[in-house]
Design a protein around this motif. Structure first.
Motif, mmCIF file in Angstrom:
data_model
loop_
_atom_site.group_PDB
_atom_site.id
_atom_site.type_symbol
_atom_site.label_atom_id
_atom_site.label_comp_id
_atom_site.label_asym_id
_atom_site.label_seq_id
_atom_site.Cartn_x
_atom_site.Cartn_y
_atom_site.Cartn_z
ATOM 1 N N ALA A 61 38.672 3.289 -26.503
ATOM 2 C CA ALA A 61 39.371 2.439 -25.979
ATOM 3 C C ALA A 61 40.408 1.616 -27.114
ATOM 4 N N LEU A 77 45.678 6.511 -21.820
ATOM 5 C CA LEU A 77 44.894 6.397 -20.629
ATOM 6 C C LEU A 77 45.044 7.942 -20.156
ATOM 7 N N TRP A 82 38.943 5.322 -22.250
ATOM 8 C CA TRP A 82 38.152 4.567 -21.023
ATOM 9 C C TRP A 82 38.985 3.149 -20.970
ATOM 10 N N GLY A 83 39.687 2.602 -21.552
ATOM 11 C CA GLY A 83 40.461 1.731 -21.169
ATOM 12 C C GLY A 83 41.222 1.160 -22.597
ATOM 13 N N CYS A 92 46.156 -8.942 -23.001
ATOM 14 C CA CYS A 92 45.895 -8.677 -21.939
ATOM 15 C C CYS A 92 46.759 -8.712 -20.863
ATOM 16 N N VAL A 100 47.483 -1.417 -16.884
ATOM 17 C CA VAL A 100 45.971 -1.355 -17.818
ATOM 18 C C VAL A 100 45.086 -2.064 -16.618
ATOM 19 N N THR A 101 44.022 -1.486 -16.222
ATOM 20 C CA THR A 101 43.169 -2.381 -15.388
ATOM 21 C C THR A 101 41.888 -2.620 -16.245
ATOM 22 N N ARG A 102 41.553 -1.916 -17.254
ATOM 23 C CA ARG A 102 40.318 -2.033 -17.791
ATOM 24 C C ARG A 102 40.753 -2.519 -19.336
ATOM 25 N N LEU A 103 40.113 -3.885 -19.546
ATOM 26 C CA LEU A 103 40.823 -4.461 -20.853
ATOM 27 C C LEU A 103 39.374 -4.764 -21.733
ATOM 28 N N ALA A 126 41.354 -6.997 -12.532
ATOM 29 C CA ALA A 126 41.108 -6.423 -13.878
ATOM 30 C C ALA A 126 39.593 -6.403 -14.071
ATOM 31 N N GLU A 127 38.958 -5.223 -14.835
ATOM 32 C CA GLU A 127 37.842 -5.345 -15.564
ATOM 33 C C GLU A 127 38.089 -5.854 -17.029
#
Length: 406
Positions: A61, A77, A82-83, A92, A100-103, A126-127
């Motif tokens: 990450a 990515l 992973w993020g 963020c 970017v959806t996994r933060l 977002a995750e």
């Protein structure tokens, strides 16, 4: 994530005339100073660190605060990260707006305005993960997100004496766990730490012990069913001790029971001194290591004055290039009609807002208008001075304009 487009560069007519469009020659067509990333070393570094993480059974990450450059996030990515890790709620949001959806915000989320930004991110899909280390923060977060019917994923930060944030001992940890158990909106997703602050007489042993402490704490909490997921996250690793943290996380007896997550950031462009030295130490610790990270970031500028023998003034200053912890380092001299000249032995006397004082060795000559490239130590403090950086190929032709989002 959208590619870099002309609309991404500043609206200034001067700036547009200077850099819009690919295929321009850096030394001829671009207004200098300019921050430059070399295409081949960049691709090498991204692939090298991704492969390193995977060989240790870990995920990557990368810390995005280093560059805040969406075009680089996209490449990381696409290589398998992973993020992306960030440091603030606004960072963020900037990353999310560019795909970017996994933060992972490796920081405490404090303040209603920042919480509102994160609430929006979660609502938009977002995750998101952040860290906590105090009962007061847990209670504030719980109240804010519960009132909005949202769930917030948090990791407990384990700190070290004399370090930055994080609980210091098991008593503080248990108090924090009790507060999390009483919350209705917070979900414990893992354990987080930062080893870069560790120093002293035995740093290598201390970093390894800290990595083991992170894993041991995670497994103890996993056995007590403290986590919501079957595979909670354990995460640390800056760009200096990433190999030691990877080793601490790579335990054969525990593989498959958690997600080891490494967070180096500076590796993406590396540097010419601070992390170059750290890379040499990594190689010394691992004689069988294949390859290494390569410097990919330089700033190009003109010689603008030769006021006295042995001194050149370069049109480059603190507003253009980082000078902490080290002054910029001359790399190469470019003069029309001549082959590039290695000037890595030349010294910098001092740097001001817009001027750099360069020592010219006896017997060497410079001319006003010559171009010199400079390396950096710690790339974070150069990226944040630019609204865009230029990706160039081996011929120094611009292949992409990469906007930053600081």
């Amino acid at each position: 994530m959208k590619p870099a487009e002309q609309n991404d560069v500043p609206a200034s007519g001067v700036e547009k005339a200077a850099i819009i469009g690919t295929g321009r020659a850096l030394l001829r067509d671009i207004s200098l100073p300019a921050a430059v990333v070399y295409q081949r070393p960049l691709a090498h570094n991204i692939a090298w660190m991704q492969s390193f993480a995977e060989r240790h059974g870990a995920r990557l990450a990368p810390h995005g605060k280093t560059t805040m450059t969406p075009a680089l996030f996209r490449r990381q990515l696409e290589a398998g990260a992973w993020g992306i890790t960030l440091a603030t709620a606004t960072q963020c949001m900037a990353a999310f707006e560019h795909g970017v959806t996994r933060l992972l915000m490796a920081n405490q989320l404090v303040g209603a305005a920042n919480m509102a930004l994160v609430a929006e991110l979660i609502t938009r899909g977002a995750e998101f993960h952040c860290v906590v280390d105090s009962v007061e923060n847990v209670q504030a977060l719980d109240g804010f997100f519960a009132a909005r019917g949202l769930r917030l994923q948090v990791m407990i930060e384990l700190g070290v004496e004399g370090g930055r944030c994080g609980v210091r001992n098991d008593g503080e940890l248990e108090t924090l766990l009790a507060a999390l158990e009483q919350s209705s909106a917070l979900v414990l997703s893992g354990i987080e730490g930062y080893e870069g602050i560790i120093g002293g007489q035995t740093p290598i042993a201390d970093v390894r012990a800290y990595g083991a402490r992170l894993v041991d704490t995670l497994m103890r909490l996993k056995r007590s069913a403290a986590f919501s997921a079957d595979k909670p996250v354990v995460t640390a690793s800056g760009s200096k001790w990433f190999d030691l943290i990877a080793e601490a996380f790579d335990r054969a007896d525990l593989r498959g029971q958690y997600i080891p997550l490494l967070r180096p950031g500076c590796y993406v462009v590396h540097d010419h001194k601070l992390y170059a030295g750290a890379m040499e130490e990594v190689k010394e610790r691992h004689a069988d290591l294949q390859g290494e990270l390569l410097p990919a970031l330089e700033v190009f500028a003109h010689v603008q004055s030769l006021p006295e023998p042995g001194l050149a003034i370069v049109a480059l200053g603190k507003r253009d290039i980082g000078c902490d912890p080290d002054l910029p380092m001359p790399q190469c001299l470019y003069r029309e009609g001549q082959a590039p000249q290695d000037v890595r032995g030349w010294g910098v006397r001092m740097i001001m807002d817009q001027h750099l004082f360069l020592s010219v060795p006896a017997g060497e000559t410079l001319a006003v208008g010559d171009i010199i490239s400079f390396g950096t130590s710690h790339p974070c403090l150069t990226f944040d001075k630019w609204r865009q950086v230029l990706l160039v190929d081996e011929a120094l032709d611009v292949v992409e304009v990469m906007p930053t989002r600081f």
